[in-house]
Design a protein around this motif. Structure first.
Motif, short mmCIF file in Angstrom:
data_model
loop_
_atom_site.label_atom_id
_atom_site.label_comp_id
_atom_site.label_asym_id
_atom_site.label_seq_id
_atom_site.Cartn_x
_atom_site.Cartn_y
_atom_site.Cartn_z
N VAL A 169 0.84 -1.19 0.00
CA VAL A 169 0.00 0.00 0.00
C VAL A 169 0.88 1.24 0.00
O VAL A 169 2.04 1.20 0.43
CB VAL A 169 -0.97 0.04 1.20
CG1 VAL A 169 -1.83 -1.21 1.25
CG2 VAL A 169 -0.23 0.24 2.52
N SER A 208 -11.96 7.49 -3.90
CA SER A 208 -11.39 6.19 -3.58
C SER A 208 -10.91 5.49 -4.84
O SER A 208 -9.87 4.82 -4.85
CB SER A 208 -12.43 5.33 -2.86
OG SER A 208 -12.69 5.84 -1.57
N SER A 209 -11.66 5.63 -5.91
CA SER A 209 -11.26 5.04 -7.19
C SER A 209 -9.99 5.70 -7.72
O SER A 209 -9.06 5.01 -8.19
CB SER A 209 -12.40 5.20 -8.22
OG SER A 209 -12.03 4.66 -9.47
N LYS A 235 -7.09 4.44 -5.68
CA LYS A 235 -6.74 3.07 -6.08
C LYS A 235 -5.91 3.08 -7.37
O LYS A 235 -4.92 2.35 -7.49
CB LYS A 235 -8.01 2.24 -6.26
CG LYS A 235 -7.79 0.81 -6.69
CD LYS A 235 -7.41 -0.10 -5.55
CE LYS A 235 -8.63 -0.47 -4.75
NZ LYS A 235 -8.34 -1.53 -3.74
N ASP A 288 -0.79 -2.05 -4.50
CA ASP A 288 -2.09 -2.69 -4.65
C ASP A 288 -3.24 -1.84 -4.13
O ASP A 288 -4.39 -2.02 -4.54
CB ASP A 288 -2.10 -4.03 -3.89
CG ASP A 288 -0.99 -4.96 -4.36
OD1 ASP A 288 -1.03 -5.34 -5.55
OD2 ASP A 288 -0.09 -5.27 -3.57
N ASP A 289 -2.94 -0.93 -3.21
CA ASP A 289 -4.00 -0.13 -2.61
C ASP A 289 -3.39 1.11 -1.99
O ASP A 289 -2.16 1.25 -1.90
CB ASP A 289 -4.74 -0.95 -1.54
CG ASP A 289 -6.08 -0.34 -1.14
OD1 ASP A 289 -6.56 0.57 -1.85
OD2 ASP A 289 -6.65 -0.77 -0.11
N THR A 313 -8.89 2.43 0.67
CA THR A 313 -9.85 2.92 -0.32
C THR A 313 -11.21 2.24 -0.18
O THR A 313 -12.24 2.85 -0.44
CB THR A 313 -9.33 2.70 -1.75
OG1 THR A 313 -9.07 1.29 -1.94
CG2 THR A 313 -8.07 3.49 -2.01
N ASN A 314 -11.20 0.98 0.22
CA ASN A 314 -12.46 0.26 0.43
C ASN A 314 -12.33 -0.74 1.57
O ASN A 314 -12.88 -1.84 1.52
CB ASN A 314 -12.91 -0.44 -0.86
CG ASN A 314 -11.94 -1.51 -1.32
OD1 ASN A 314 -10.79 -1.53 -0.90
ND2 ASN A 314 -12.41 -2.38 -2.18
#
Length: 286
Positions: A134, A155-156, A159, A168-169, A182-183
């Motif tokens: 991350v 959030s998108s 990402k 990855d995040d 993000t989620n």
């Protein structure tokens, strides 16, 4: 071809249509939930529906979702789509106002209810097996992150930015402190073995899996504390992971390129995932 549910009908996904005047489309005036399905059974369904109703109240929806009816739709979608492992997405909007207007439509405007299934793949479990990288980014979302709305654009973006940085995040940061992913909700294990996650507030989503994992920690006899933690504390943690209905418990093995622990998924996250799966399946709704 999937069968989806839209406003009382089960139809092929290619035939599902929503009005251009639906407020979910024009204003992101909509709420959603994602419920995990394992072995054809719903995991943590009552808690997801409780949060759905809370989101509706917080956004002043004039109607309250009928949970019993929604349960039957969930079951029927599982049956019609032959879903074994996956998830069911539900989205409820304030409805079709017949025009674009910032003011809410009349209270008797029917809401739009959409539901569909998604198949769970082995890739969703990979983060616990190999861990994920991350990066940290500024948390620029609106300040009611506790409401599960479809306002997910930032959030998108985060990402996608993480992907450009070969991660990855993203874990989001406000005032030097990590809020959440993000989620997903963010957890660390300190060097003295304490489990730490940010306390509930309007800054983070009140994660259903987050709550379940803390219950699992109690079963383990693991000491945990709900408090804020900084980016630097996270980088120095013994272990880190995130929780969500999609990935359950996903190990984080690096933050901003800094290796966490020994760079492998840690034992605390793995054990919590094991207990969660056992307890979740024992209480699952078929």
């Amino acid at each position: 071809m999937r069968t989806v549910y839209l406003n009382g009908e089960y139809i092929p996904d290619t035939e599902a249509k929503v009005s251009i005047f639906d407020r979910g489309f024009l204003f992101a005036d909509a709420i959603y939930e994602v419920t995990l399905v394992l072995d054809g059974k719903l995991i943590d369904f009552p808690n997801h529906m409780q949060r759905l109703k809370r989101s509706a109240r917080e956004l002043q929806f004039p109607f309250v979702p009928d949970v019993d009816q929604l349960l039957e739709v969930h079951r029927e979608l599982i049956r019609r789509n032959g879903l074994v492992d996956g998830q069911i997405y539900i989205q409820i909007t304030r409805g079709n106002a017949l025009d674009r207007d910032f003011a809410f439509p009349p209270a008797d405007t029917p809401g739009t209810i959409l539901m569909f299934t998604q198949v769970r793949t082995a890739a969703l479990d990979q983060a616990m097996k190999s861990g994920k990288a991350v990066v940290t980014m500024a948390d620029l979302r609106w300040q009611r992150s506790d409401i599960k709305t479809v306002q997910l654009l930032y959030s998108s973006i985060a990402k996608m930015e993480a992907g450009r940085k070969r991660a990855d995040d993203a874990w989001l940061v406000r005032d030097g402190l990590i809020t959440e992913g993000t989620n997903n909700n963010a957890f660390i294990v300190t060097k003295d073995g304490r489990l730490v996650t940010r306390p509930l507030s309007t800054d983070i989503l009140h994660g259903i899996t987050r709550k379940a994992v803390l219950d699992c920690a109690k079963e383990m006899g693991l000491e945990f504390v709900e408090r804020t933690f900084s980016v630097e504390e996270a980088r120095q943690a013994k272990e880190a992971f995130s929780t969500s209905a999609t990935t359950i418990v996903a190990a984080v093995t690096s933050i901003d390129g800094v290796v966490i622990g020994d760079g492998k998924p840690g034992p605390v996250g793995a054990k919590l995932r094991e207990i969660y799966l056992r307890k979740g399946l024992d209480a699952a709704i078929g």
